[in-house]
Design a protein around this motif. Structure first.
Motif, short mmCIF file in Angstrom:
data_model
loop_
_atom_site.label_atom_id
_atom_site.label_comp_id
_atom_site.label_asym_id
_atom_site.label_seq_id
_atom_site.Cartn_x
_atom_site.Cartn_y
_atom_site.Cartn_z
N LEU A 181 10.31 6.57 -8.20
CA LEU A 181 9.38 5.47 -8.42
C LEU A 181 8.45 5.73 -9.59
N SER A 182 8.10 6.98 -9.84
CA SER A 182 7.31 7.30 -11.04
C SER A 182 8.10 6.97 -12.30
N TYR A 214 0.83 -1.20 0.00
CA TYR A 214 0.00 0.00 0.00
C TYR A 214 0.87 1.26 0.00
N ASN A 215 1.84 1.31 0.90
CA ASN A 215 2.73 2.47 0.96
C ASN A 215 3.56 2.61 -0.31
N PHE A 216 4.01 1.49 -0.84
CA PHE A 216 4.79 1.51 -2.07
C PHE A 216 3.98 2.10 -3.22
N VAL A 217 2.75 1.64 -3.39
CA VAL A 217 1.90 2.14 -4.48
C VAL A 217 1.56 3.61 -4.29
N TYR A 218 1.24 3.98 -3.05
CA TYR A 218 0.86 5.37 -2.79
C TYR A 218 2.03 6.33 -2.94
N ALA A 219 3.25 5.82 -2.93
CA ALA A 219 4.40 6.68 -3.10
C ALA A 219 4.52 7.22 -4.52
N PHE A 220 3.90 6.54 -5.50
CA PHE A 220 4.10 7.00 -6.88
C PHE A 220 2.83 7.11 -7.71
N HIS A 221 1.73 6.43 -7.37
CA HIS A 221 0.62 6.45 -8.33
C HIS A 221 -0.02 7.84 -8.43
N MET A 222 -0.13 8.56 -7.34
CA MET A 222 -0.67 9.91 -7.40
C MET A 222 0.29 10.85 -8.12
N PRO A 223 1.57 10.89 -7.78
CA PRO A 223 2.50 11.74 -8.54
C PRO A 223 2.55 11.40 -10.03
N ALA A 224 2.52 10.11 -10.37
CA ALA A 224 2.56 9.74 -11.79
C ALA A 224 1.35 10.28 -12.53
N PHE A 225 0.17 10.18 -11.94
CA PHE A 225 -1.03 10.72 -12.55
C PHE A 225 -0.89 12.21 -12.78
N ILE A 226 -0.39 12.90 -11.78
CA ILE A 226 -0.32 14.36 -11.87
C ILE A 226 0.74 14.79 -12.88
N ILE A 227 1.83 14.05 -12.98
CA ILE A 227 2.84 14.35 -13.99
C ILE A 227 2.23 14.25 -15.39
N ALA A 267 8.97 3.44 -16.86
CA ALA A 267 9.92 2.60 -17.58
C ALA A 267 9.30 1.29 -18.01
N TRP A 268 8.35 0.78 -17.24
CA TRP A 268 7.78 -0.54 -17.54
C TRP A 268 6.38 -0.48 -18.14
N VAL A 269 5.88 0.72 -18.42
CA VAL A 269 4.60 0.83 -19.13
C VAL A 269 4.81 0.40 -20.58
N PRO A 270 4.02 -0.54 -21.09
CA PRO A 270 4.21 -0.99 -22.49
C PRO A 270 3.97 0.14 -23.48
N ARG A 271 4.74 0.14 -24.55
CA ARG A 271 4.56 1.12 -25.61
C ARG A 271 3.59 0.65 -26.68
N ARG A 272 3.45 -0.65 -26.81
CA ARG A 272 2.61 -1.19 -27.88
C ARG A 272 1.15 -1.31 -27.42
N HIS A 273 0.30 -1.57 -28.37
CA HIS A 273 -1.11 -1.72 -28.07
C HIS A 273 -1.34 -3.03 -27.33
N MET A 274 -2.03 -2.93 -26.16
CA MET A 274 -2.30 -4.10 -25.33
C MET A 274 -3.81 -4.31 -25.26
N TRP A 275 -4.23 -5.41 -24.60
CA TRP A 275 -5.66 -5.67 -24.50
C TRP A 275 -6.38 -4.60 -23.69
N PHE A 276 -5.65 -3.90 -22.81
CA PHE A 276 -6.26 -2.89 -21.97
C PHE A 276 -6.04 -1.47 -22.46
N THR A 277 -5.36 -1.30 -23.59
CA THR A 277 -5.02 0.04 -24.06
C THR A 277 -6.25 0.91 -24.25
N ALA A 278 -7.29 0.36 -24.88
CA ALA A 278 -8.50 1.15 -25.13
C ALA A 278 -9.16 1.61 -23.84
N LEU A 279 -8.92 0.88 -22.75
CA LEU A 279 -9.53 1.25 -21.48
C LEU A 279 -8.91 2.52 -20.90
#
Length: 412
Positions: free
Chosen positions: A283-284, A82-95, A289-301
């Protein structure tokens, strides 16, 4: 290293007799990435898969994090995650929100899209959440548009940040100034709750950083060396989160309180916020760095993350108010936590889907032509067959993309 650049205005349409050399070229890579689109066959617009993937993965982490919140007292491993995820998911969204706000100015068309894509959903859902809480368990809970409750803080924050975009674009060193404002806010316990201003100011540097970024910065973190380096960095952060979990107040990750309000001297609050800013940036970068660049099954979401962000909160609050977790004690077991995590990620996918978006588009993306005056210049360009239509589509996608990054931010 970062600076705010000023983008050139769109080229005028080619004259009927213009030669091939004088015709406008296809959008450059920075412009295509800025709007989240590129040129497709036959001139069709294509969304940028990287940013759609990033937005969906981030909103999935938001929903999962909220699902974990009631069980963090029962599992040290879940608390660490929980702490690990909260350290970056909000900043990444805002970036990402700042990145897609780089071309924002006070032109009427863009102000209209900011109002209908951010401010109006804030008014609707702040009212809806307040009425939900009044009906569920707090009859005295006020309906206040100045005191955001639960998830809606991000929308009003995004509205304020975007309005200040022209100011940040005129400054020579915007990021250090924004960081200084955030640190001063963290030492100011008297800011109050209006518009959740404490959180707006503490998270401001991430938005300004997004304004400063360029496509090449995202390319750097996606190089093979950066991706390999991110693995031990993220692993070390997880180990540290496990060690520090019982020793650290996780409310630091919410950025909605000063140091004094969290029980420490002001200077420790400033130092803590500065350290967390650095940690969140690292962490962002690992996340991107690991977000896929290609089209994935969830890309449209990724186009529907605002829907998942705002709608899942009703289920999260209902689970706490009506004691759903207490009814299923097995949910705190390792197998139960796995089921909970998968279920939360699946819920995020469902709420980003096309049927849900069609159902709730009236609230998320309302058409309010009746509210605004007709833009004479834009109407003239449309009558003459100029680029207004395509430009308007790109700007609309840009505004919607910024709003849908709300996707992403956690709250209590």
């Amino acid at each position: 290293m970062f600076h705010v650049g000023h983008e050139r205005s769109p080229l005028p349409p080619a004259r009927p007799g213009a030669t091939a050399q004088s015709a406008p070229s296809a959008p450059s890579a920075p412009e295509a990435v800025r709007t989240g689109q590129g040129s497709g066959a036959g001139g069709a617009k294509q969304r940028d898969a990287f940013f759609d993937n990033a937005k969906f993965l981030a909103i999935a982490l938001v929903v999962v994090g909220h699902a974990w919140r009631p069980v963090i007292d029962d599992s040290r491993a879940v608390l660490a995650a929980y702490n690990f995820v909260y350290a970056f998911h909000m900043p990444a969204f805002i970036i990402v929100s700042g990145y897609f706000s780089r071309s924002f100015d006070m032109r009427p068309g863009r102000v209209r899209r900011l109002v209908t894509g951010v401010l109006v959903p804030y008014l609707i859902f702040e009212t809806a959440y307040s009425l939900f809480r009044k009906a569920a368990d707090s009859p005295d809970h006020p309906v206040s548009l100045l005191d955001p409750w639960y998830l809606t803080w991000f929308l009003i924050a995004l509205f304020v940040w975007r309005l200040t975009t022209p100011l940040w674009k005129t400054l020579r060193r915007p990021l250090p100034i924004a960081l200084g404002i955030a640190l001063l806010a963290s030492a100011s316990p008297d800011i109050g709750n209006d518009l959740d201003l404490q959180r707006v100011l503490q998270l401001l540097p991430f938005f300004v950083l997004g304004l400063c970024l360029r496509p090449e910065h995202f390319e750097r973190v996606r190089q093979r060396g950066a991706r390999l380096l991110s693995v031990p960095v993220a692993a070390a952060a997880l180990v540290f989160a496990y060690w520090s979990g019982p020793r650290m107040n996780f409310e630091w990750f919410y950025h909605n309180s000063s140091g004094q309000e969290l029980g420490v001297p002001w200077w420790i609050g400033v130092a803590m916020n500065l350290a967390m800013f650095a940690c969140s940036l690292v962490l962002s970068a690992c996340f991107f760095a690991w977000v896929p660049r290609r089209h994935m099954w969830f890309t449209a979401l990724g186009a529907g993350t605002l829907y998942a962000y705002l709608l899942h909160g009703f289920l999260v609050q209902a689970s706490r108010i009506f004691g759903w977790y207490d009814a299923f004690p097995w949910i705190t077991t390792p197998a139960g936590i796995v089921v909970l995590t998968i279920g939360a990620a699946a819920l995020a996918a469902v709420l980003c889907s096309s049927p849900v978006r069609r159902t709730f588009r009236f609230a998320m993306e309302p058409r309010m032509d009746w509210l605004f005056k007709r833009d004479a210049a834009e109407a003239a360009r449309q009558r003459t067959g100029g680029p207004a239509g395509s430009a308007g589509t790109a700007e609309s996608a840009e505004s919607a993309g910024a709003a849908r990054t709300a996707e992403t931010a956690g709250s209590r």
